[in-house]
Design an enzyme around this catalytic site. Sequence first.
Site, PDB file in Angstrom:
ATOM      1  CE1 TYR A 154      88.283  83.465  71.009  1.00  0.00           C
ATOM      2  CE2 TYR A 154      86.938  81.669  70.146  1.00  0.00           C
ATOM      3  CZ  TYR A 154      87.867  82.141  71.048  1.00  0.00           C
ATOM      4  OH  TYR A 154      88.391  81.288  71.999  1.00  0.00           O
ATOM      5  CB  SER A 205      88.924  78.434  70.011  1.00  0.00           C
ATOM      6  OG  SER A 205      87.506  78.345  70.080  1.00  0.00           O
TER       7      SER A 205
END
Length: 291
Positions: free
Chosen positions: A162, A149
């Site tokens: 996250y 990510s």
Amino acid sequence: MGLGRLEGFSTIITGGASGMGRATVELFLDEGANVVIADLNQPNAEELLHEMEGKGFGADRVQFVRTDVSKEEDIVRVVDTALKSWGKLDVMFNNAGIDGAYGPVTEIEVEHWDQTFAITTRGVFLGIKHAARAMLKQEWGGSIINTGSLGSQTSGGGPLCYSSAKAAVLRLTQSSAFELGKHRIRVNAILPGIIYTPLMHRGKPERADVVSRAVQPLPFRGEGKHIAHAAVFLASNESEFISGEYLRVDGGLYAVGPLSHTPMVSPSTKRAGMNFGLTGMQGETRELNPE
């Protein structure tokens, strides 16, 4: 049909029943690969299998194993399925993940933090571990691909927990590439930007367009197919001299600069909880009292 770049490849795609994973399953099949879909959401996977059957891809080309990637026995079963079906494992795409814990750092529950890391980071570790065990027995090695990510590289690209879990995935990618390279096993990561999937827009399709137009240089939205094409490249022999690399597929978003200065992600101060994404598991939301 594709160009046959993965003709006869035995592959596993975790989180393959929806979003980026689903798009990758479809493209891998078009490119000639045999695919095991590993996902926790059985209804989505069965729907995809039915659709693929309608396109001529039967059980000899695509199978489904219900999988919780945080459980080692599930990953072992998935790898065994590929080996028993096609006698080898050429590609492992560790794509499964969840948004996970969210809210201010002072309000995140330890249990939610651990669940986020279990799926998003431990799941990748287990995928690498057991794919590598199979690939070590193959003189040609194999390709392992992990979904990272942009949030792993800069603040503002995702919730705190996250982003931390995805940062661990990047270090795991490079360390594994270093260790496994001598066995011709390549390990790389794809870093998606704003990708138009159900997990991203959450029932509000216009959200993806508004956010992407506001911050990314390229004037069109990212789609699951863009991640799928990157995965095909990293899986195929076209990338045989690439390992330990992070491939950003983000429409130029990272080039903009620190994402904390964009409207991509705003830290949640009004609520905290846990989002299990498209796994089918029920999330939690807790409203926070204003100061």
